[in-house]
Write a protein that holds these residues in place. Sequence first.
Motif, short mmCIF file in Angstrom:
data_model
loop_
_atom_site.label_atom_id
_atom_site.label_comp_id
_atom_site.label_asym_id
_atom_site.label_seq_id
_atom_site.Cartn_x
_atom_site.Cartn_y
_atom_site.Cartn_z
N PRO A 88 -34.91 -23.37 54.22
CA PRO A 88 -33.49 -23.76 54.23
C PRO A 88 -33.00 -24.22 55.60
CG PRO A 88 -33.80 -21.69 53.06
CD PRO A 88 -35.11 -22.00 53.74
N GLY A 89 -33.52 -23.63 56.66
CA GLY A 89 -33.11 -24.06 57.99
C GLY A 89 -33.56 -25.47 58.30
N VAL A 90 -34.82 -25.80 57.96
CA VAL A 90 -35.32 -27.16 58.17
C VAL A 90 -34.55 -28.15 57.33
CG1 VAL A 90 -37.35 -28.63 57.97
CG2 VAL A 90 -37.60 -26.28 58.79
N ARG A 91 -34.27 -27.76 56.09
CA ARG A 91 -33.51 -28.63 55.20
C ARG A 91 -32.11 -28.92 55.76
NH1 ARG A 91 -33.85 -32.09 50.71
NH2 ARG A 91 -31.82 -32.14 49.70
N ALA A 92 -31.45 -27.91 56.27
CA ALA A 92 -30.10 -28.09 56.82
C ALA A 92 -30.13 -28.99 58.06
CB ALA A 92 -29.50 -26.74 57.17
N MET A 93 -31.13 -28.84 58.92
CA MET A 93 -31.22 -29.69 60.11
C MET A 93 -31.52 -31.14 59.74
SD MET A 93 -33.06 -27.41 63.08
CE MET A 93 -34.41 -26.84 62.05
N GLU A 94 -32.37 -31.37 58.74
CA GLU A 94 -32.67 -32.73 58.34
C GLU A 94 -31.48 -33.39 57.66
OE1 GLU A 94 -36.22 -32.77 56.04
OE2 GLU A 94 -37.52 -32.29 57.74
N VAL A 95 -30.69 -32.62 56.93
CA VAL A 95 -29.47 -33.17 56.34
C VAL A 95 -28.47 -33.53 57.45
CG1 VAL A 95 -27.45 -32.58 54.94
CG2 VAL A 95 -29.74 -32.04 54.12
N ALA A 96 -28.41 -32.71 58.49
CA ALA A 96 -27.44 -32.94 59.57
C ALA A 96 -27.74 -34.21 60.36
CB ALA A 96 -27.40 -31.74 60.50
N VAL A 97 -29.00 -34.60 60.46
CA VAL A 97 -29.35 -35.78 61.25
C VAL A 97 -29.36 -37.06 60.41
CG1 VAL A 97 -30.74 -34.40 62.83
CG2 VAL A 97 -31.85 -35.50 60.88
N THR A 98 -29.06 -36.98 59.12
CA THR A 98 -29.07 -38.17 58.26
C THR A 98 -28.05 -39.21 58.72
OG1 THR A 98 -29.84 -36.84 56.39
CG2 THR A 98 -28.86 -38.98 55.90
N PRO A 99 -26.80 -38.86 59.08
CA PRO A 99 -25.88 -39.90 59.59
C PRO A 99 -26.40 -40.62 60.82
CG PRO A 99 -24.65 -37.93 58.99
CD PRO A 99 -26.10 -37.57 58.91
N GLN A 100 -27.16 -39.95 61.68
CA GLN A 100 -27.74 -40.64 62.83
C GLN A 100 -28.78 -41.67 62.39
OE1 GLN A 100 -28.90 -38.03 66.10
NE2 GLN A 100 -27.74 -36.35 65.21
N ILE A 101 -29.53 -41.34 61.35
CA ILE A 101 -30.51 -42.30 60.83
C ILE A 101 -29.80 -43.51 60.24
CG2 ILE A 101 -32.39 -42.59 59.18
CD1 ILE A 101 -33.03 -39.65 59.47
N TRP A 102 -28.69 -43.30 59.54
CA TRP A 102 -27.92 -44.44 59.02
C TRP A 102 -27.45 -45.35 60.15
CZ3 TRP A 102 -24.41 -40.83 55.61
CH2 TRP A 102 -25.14 -40.42 54.49
N ARG A 103 -26.98 -44.74 61.24
CA ARG A 103 -26.49 -45.54 62.36
C ARG A 103 -27.63 -46.36 62.97
NH1 ARG A 103 -24.63 -41.65 64.84
NH2 ARG A 103 -22.60 -41.63 63.81
N MET A 104 -28.82 -45.78 63.07
CA MET A 104 -29.97 -46.53 63.59
C MET A 104 -30.34 -47.68 62.67
SD MET A 104 -32.34 -43.30 64.70
CE MET A 104 -31.59 -41.85 65.42
N ALA A 105 -30.29 -47.43 61.36
CA ALA A 105 -30.59 -48.50 60.41
C ALA A 105 -29.60 -49.65 60.53
CB ALA A 105 -30.59 -47.94 58.98
#
Length: 647
Positions: free
Chosen positions: A318-335
């Motif tokens: 769950p901790g890894v899942r929460a961190m990967e969800v939190a960085v998703t907006p940064q990935i959108w911005r890079m795209a």
Amino acid sequence: MDGHPLKALLQLQLGSDSYAVLHLPYILASLTAESLLPSPHSTKWTARVNSLLHAKTPDARWAGLCLAHKTSVLSKSTMIECAQSWIGIALPILSKKECLPILCACVRLLRVIFSAATDTPEFQRQVATPNVAKFTAALIPLAEKHVDIELKTLILSTLALIIPLYPTLHKTLHSALSALCLGFLNGNPFKPSNGPLATTASRLYAVLHFTGGKVGAANLWRKSIDDTLAFGWTSFLSVRSTFLVEGRVPQLPASTEEPLVSIPLNVDRLRCTVLVLCDLLKTTTHRPVQVPLGPLTKFAMALLSCTIDDKVDRHVDPGVRAMEVAVTPQIWRMACDLLTCLSTCVQHHLSSTLVRIVSCITFHLEQPLTSSEQLPFLNTLQVVLTKCHPLHSTQIVNRLARAIVPLISIVLAKEPDAVRETEGVSGRSKKSKKRAREFEGDEVFKISRDVVCSTVDEGNVLLAAFAVIRLVLQNPHISPAMQSISCRVVLSVLLALPQMSPASLCPDPKLHPVLLARVQELSVELGAGSTTGLSKSLGLVVGASLPDSHVSTGFQSCFIQLTVCCASSTEILRFSSTHASPPLLRSMPHVESLSLFRTEESQEESEMRQGLGLVPSEVESSLPTTTDVVMAEPPPAPFLQEQAKIS
């Protein structure tokens, strides 16, 4: 009396080494290109600079390096004359243990010497060519060992300038230069690599292909693209270990990797990947190269298609899942950054993927996102729709319009204040109702209203949304109902903005005039689309363009020219000296294709309007407002009033 500026500087400010250090800012500010023209004092000036360069104290040597740099910038002839001796002094300092100001001054001086006289072949052959490779070889270990960020940035920017000027001299140093750049672009889990150091390292890496010469530069450029993409895919899959990526299950990270370190590290590596790809796309080559559009588009779409809903069919931390969800907006911005650069560089060659790009961005805009998350999508849409061919999919165009209209309609009140006040009073007792005192226009003095755009990002989103809806309405495949709804919302904003104070729109007072000018231009374009649309919206646009309204003179003249162009040769235009726009002496045509008011809309438009939440159903039939064209009856047109006066 000789009043030459160099004489005064030599006698006073440069009388001693300590005076030279003390008055150095004044000396640098006083020097001009005219003062360094050949004169009897030129020889004394160069001799004094050389004496400072050979001084025993470091502060005097630093003053001499600064004066030599300023002299080289202002006088090319003096620099060519003294370059050999200045290189012999400055180049060995880079290999010694000197203080930071002296090292920076040496790098700046040698940078000017090797780059300012490229049009002098003899100077290049005798002075520059034998020393450039030594200069680069001395800078590489200095950038690797020194800890100062400013010096590292200066060295990388100097190398990025020197390498394209002397590409063959750096062929043997390609591996060392590549390792130097990648050392700064390998990611940092504790500090994001989005500062000047990473930016300069990326620009240096983007020019290393010049070392391959005119023939091998294209192969080196393509190899840099492929290596960067492979590095980016590895980083991307590492931060999506709990998600499905293109239908495949990513591999589990190594057990030795700590998620608190690996996830920020790979996100930063992904940021560096996008930065390098953008710089490689913007760089120049001696010969035409084939851009790997397929792999680049596939990588960009993988970043853009990230969601927070899908999940792999296995146990996840769950901790890894929460961190990967939190960085998703940064990935959108890079795209979005990568797609913006890609569409700018290849332009219409990206049209084959335009439907996928717009469809994916539209899906994200339909989700409940914050303003900072919506802004990159809107900016990317604006660039992509401008650079590529028009969208040919009717479904995608209308879906995009439905996603943009709620963003621009936030300027309009969803529910009139009077209705809300009536609802609030309805729950009171009869005695309380008698004591209530409601006056006309009392809502103007209420200070409890919320600001429409409370942050800077919300204001930028509003501006970007109007830019996108302008491009969408230019598409011929938009449905008539959606076009009508969009036009009515734009005209509603045109009427509402002049009645709204800048403070109630946004804390930044500059947003209101910029938004008003953009809405006025869009309204004129919509009205000029057809004679019917112009005849129906002319009164609204003229009402907002009168001298007593908040509108620019340029818009009024533009509107007058538009009206003249739209008039046929048999129509008579009579200009009035009291109004900024001319009256039309003809009857209004019937409505044919575009409806602007609630009484003229079809059932499809009514259902679409209610689905977009533009007008609440309980308010629609109770109270019309004169500031919203979506639900208002048409106000009297100013030019009709003028026509009645004339008749």
